[in-house]
Structure formats: structure tokens, C-alpha cells
Design an enzyme around this catalytic site. Structure first.
Site, short mmCIF file in Angstrom:
data_model
loop_
_atom_site.label_atom_id
_atom_site.label_comp_id
_atom_site.label_asym_id
_atom_site.label_seq_id
_atom_site.Cartn_x
_atom_site.Cartn_y
_atom_site.Cartn_z
N GLY A 21 -7.10 5.07 5.30
CA GLY A 21 -6.67 6.04 4.32
C GLY A 21 -7.13 7.45 4.64
O GLY A 21 -8.22 7.66 5.18
N SER B 27 -6.36 -3.07 2.83
CA SER B 27 -6.91 -2.53 1.57
C SER B 27 -7.36 -3.61 0.59
O SER B 27 -7.15 -3.50 -0.61
CB SER B 27 -5.90 -1.61 0.88
OG SER B 27 -5.98 -0.32 1.41
N GLU C 145 -14.03 -5.98 10.11
CA GLU C 145 -12.70 -5.67 10.63
C GLU C 145 -12.63 -4.20 11.03
O GLU C 145 -13.56 -3.43 10.78
CB GLU C 145 -11.62 -5.97 9.58
CG GLU C 145 -11.77 -5.15 8.30
CD GLU C 145 -10.73 -5.54 7.26
OE1 GLU C 145 -10.15 -6.64 7.35
OE2 GLU C 145 -10.49 -4.72 6.35
N ARG D 203 -11.33 2.86 11.46
CA ARG D 203 -12.51 2.81 10.60
C ARG D 203 -13.01 1.38 10.64
O ARG D 203 -12.26 0.44 10.32
CB ARG D 203 -12.15 3.21 9.17
CG ARG D 203 -13.31 3.79 8.36
CD ARG D 203 -13.00 3.82 6.88
NE ARG D 203 -12.96 2.45 6.36
CZ ARG D 203 -11.94 1.95 5.71
NH1 ARG D 203 -10.85 2.64 5.49
NH2 ARG D 203 -11.99 0.69 5.27
N ASN E 164 -9.78 -0.91 10.76
CA ASN E 164 -8.53 -0.43 10.15
C ASN E 164 -7.97 0.68 11.02
O ASN E 164 -8.59 1.73 11.17
CB ASN E 164 -8.82 0.11 8.75
CG ASN E 164 -9.47 -0.94 7.86
OD1 ASN E 164 -8.80 -1.74 7.25
ND2 ASN E 164 -10.79 -0.93 7.81
N TYR F 184 -9.13 3.33 -4.59
CA TYR F 184 -8.15 4.37 -4.93
C TYR F 184 -8.09 4.56 -6.45
O TYR F 184 -7.09 4.25 -7.09
CB TYR F 184 -6.77 3.99 -4.37
CG TYR F 184 -6.82 3.72 -2.90
CD1 TYR F 184 -7.10 4.74 -1.99
CD2 TYR F 184 -6.61 2.44 -2.39
CE1 TYR F 184 -7.16 4.48 -0.63
CE2 TYR F 184 -6.67 2.18 -1.03
CZ TYR F 184 -6.95 3.21 -0.16
OH TYR F 184 -7.02 2.96 1.19
N ASP G 219 -15.44 -1.64 9.45
CA ASP G 219 -16.22 -2.07 8.30
C ASP G 219 -17.31 -3.04 8.74
O ASP G 219 -17.04 -4.02 9.44
CB ASP G 219 -15.31 -2.73 7.26
CG ASP G 219 -14.31 -1.74 6.67
OD1 ASP G 219 -14.56 -0.52 6.72
OD2 ASP G 219 -13.26 -2.19 6.15
N GLU H 97 0.82 -1.22 0.00
CA GLU H 97 0.00 0.00 0.00
C GLU H 97 0.85 1.27 0.00
O GLU H 97 0.40 2.34 0.41
CB GLU H 97 -0.94 -0.01 1.21
CG GLU H 97 -1.92 -1.17 1.18
CD GLU H 97 -2.80 -1.22 2.41
OE1 GLU H 97 -3.59 -0.29 2.59
OE2 GLU H 97 -2.68 -2.18 3.19
#
Length: 307
Positions: free
Chosen positions: A272, A140, A266, A251, A268, A206, A253, A19
């Protein structure tokens, strides 16, 4: 009221993982925001554990996603050097980055999460399709494959095994893809992701990194979900955050199944912060600007250090 902010911050960017390009984009945004707040910023391109830091930095702002930056390794390096840093500590970072450890924590704390099993690379799962194959330690969506037909399984297992020798096999849940930013004790507005291609993969996340792919996704924030269910999902995201021992930011999900039941996938811990990223978008919906988000991350991180 004037804030007690660090005078000099090293923004750590790049990293040796898959990443790297996303990290460079995140770091560019963070550096600009910190400079706008009057902070002296030194950009540090990290290739391995031997990176150099100026002796007088007050804080390292970790913008390295995925392997090395998000999995507890960089955190340990910084602690060994006596350098304060943003985000979670070593244990919280490791718990959240390893999908198998994450699943164990969720099950232990009775957090709703899809049924799963763990296999070694080269093994076949007992679970029947449809399912999702995930390398244990990647971010990601790298190496993740959704398998809806039995004849796709061998290829999916081979692809995921490129990235890890342990794989998490998860029951595929059809539903709406949601994500919830967490800042300390605050759950931000729910953001719904509607990928044009049906799966929110790396190119969809992205698009500026690969414009030729033509991938993108529609974001709806706040998600069109009634108040009672919104509150339930935000509380579930906070509970998942705490189950992993997290205290700074992340963050989370979540899948909202076709039957209306939310389950956590999960968290993060270095999400990002690019022009296409979800955390800044969720923060903006709560009235938190990008520079303010960066400053809150710093304050929450310093509070973790003090604890």
C-alpha cells in the site's frame, strides 16, 4: 543531476479484487507525486484484462493490490502488450503472492519462517492450535483467521475457503509484528505495528475505508530494537526478498517472537501507498519522501527491464 524519467505514465488502479478501494487510494497518492515531478499521468481504472492504454505511454505504474495486480497476471498482460511496468516480473510476483510458493522458497533457502502445512479446502489440519489459517492467494490479511481454541477451527477453515481452494496453515507465533520496506538492495528502517485490537486486519490497516469500525494501530518507526538485532532482522528481510527472486521493491513482514527470534511471514510486492500505509512511513524514516519513493520504484523497475 537531471533524471531520465518517463514522460508519460499510466497509473493502473482499482482492479477486480477485494482490495480495489485500497488500490484507488494508493493510485491517488502516486498520481499526485508523479505529477509533482513533471510527469504526464493518465489514470487508468482497470476492471479486467481488457483495459485500454494510450498508445504513447512510456510506463505503467501498477497500483493494483492483491488479485490480478500483484499475482503475475497483470504483469503477463503488460508483457504481452510490450508495455514496461513497475514492480516485479511475472515469476517474482507469482512467487511472492502465493503464500504456499513463498513458504516453499523460504524453506529451500533456509529463511526462518513459522512451521506450516498445506491443506485443501474442506480438509482439517494435522497441526494443533494455536494456528493461523490463510488462503493461499489473497493480500491485505483478507480471509486470514487466527485460531487459539479448537472450537474456532471449523469457522476459520470455512472463512478462508471462501477465498481459495488451497489453504496454508501456519503455527501461531506470539510476538511483535514488524515490517521492513526493501528498495533494491536497501532495507529501510524497521517499523513495528501495535494493533489496538490485537490483530492487524484489513480494517486496522485501512481505517479511512471504514471509520465506523474504530480500528487503528500504533506505528513505531524506527522500532525500538537494539542495533545488533535490527541489523539481523534487516538482513533476514533482504534474504527473504532475494529468496523469492525479487529485485525491485517490497514490504517484508516479520514476527519477532517473545523469545527474541525473528521469522518471516511474507513479502508484499505491491504494498500500500495510501495515507495509512507502512512503506512510505518506513521510507520517510530513512529520509526518502513520498515523491522520491515513487521515482526510485520507477528507476529500479526500469533497471529490471534492462536486465
Amino acid at each position: 543531476m537531471k533524471r531520465d524519467l518517463p514522460k508519460k505514465i499510466a497509473v493502473l488502479k482499482g482492479g477486480p479484487g477485494s482490495e480495489r478501494d485500497v488500490s484507488l487510494a494508493t493510485a491517488a497518492g502516486v498520481s499526485k507525486a508523479l505529477r509533482s515531478a513533471g510527469i504526464e499521468v493518465v489514470d487508468v481504472d482497470v476492471r479486467d484484462e481488457n483495459f485500454k492504454l494510450p498508445a504513447d505511454v512510456d510506463l505503467a505504474f501498477d497500483c493494483i493490490h492483491g488479485t490480478f495486480g500483484e499475482d503475475g497476471i497483470l504483469q503477463k498482460v503488460l508483457e504481452d502488450r510490450g508495455v514496461p511496468y513497475t514492480g516485479e516480473g511475472v515469476d517474482g510476483s507469482r512467487n511472492a503472492f502465493d503464500k504456499i510458493l513463498t513458504k516453499e522458497k523460504f524453506v529451500a533457502h533456509k529463511i526462518a519462517t513459522p512451521q506450516s502445512e498445506v491443506i485443501a479446502a474442506g480438509q482439517r489440519p494435522e497441526m494443533s492450535v494455536p494456528l493461523v489459517v490463510k488462503p493461499a492467494r489473497q493480500g491485505s490479511t483478507v480471509g486470514i483467521v487466527i485460531v487459539k481454541n479448537e472450537n474456532e477451527l471449523d469457522g476459520a477453515l470455512k472463512e478462508a475457503a471462501k477465498y481459495d481452494d488451497k489453504l496454508l496453515i501456519e503455527k501461531f507465533v506470539s510476538g511483535r509484528e514488524l515490517t521492513i520496506g526493501i528498495l533494491g538492495d536497501q532495507a529501510l528502517p524497521i517499523l513495528e505495528i501495535i494493533p489496538k485490537g490485537g490483530f492487524y486486519d484489513f480494517n486496522t490497516k485501512y481505517p479511512f475505508l471504514n471509520p465506523q469500525a474504530g480500528a487503528s494501530a500504533q506505528h513505531v518507526c524506527p522500532a525500538k530494537i537494539d542495533n545488533a538485532l535490527t541489523k539481523k532482522i534487516q538482513e533476514l528481510a533482504l534474504a527473504a526478498f532475494r529468496a523469492l527472486g525479487l529485485v525491485v521493491y517490497a514490504r517484508v513482514d516479520v514476527l519477532l517472537s517473545d523469545s527474541g527470534e525473528p521469522s518471516v511471514l511474507e513479502a508484499n510486492t505491491i504494498p500500500g501507498m495510501t495515507e495509512a500505509s507502512l512503506l512510505p512511513e518506513g521510507a520517510a524514516a530513512a529520509g526518502i519522501s513520498y515523491p522520491e519513493l515513487c521515482l526510485r520504484i520507477i528507476e529500479l523497475s526500469r533497471a529490471r527491464e534492462k536486465r
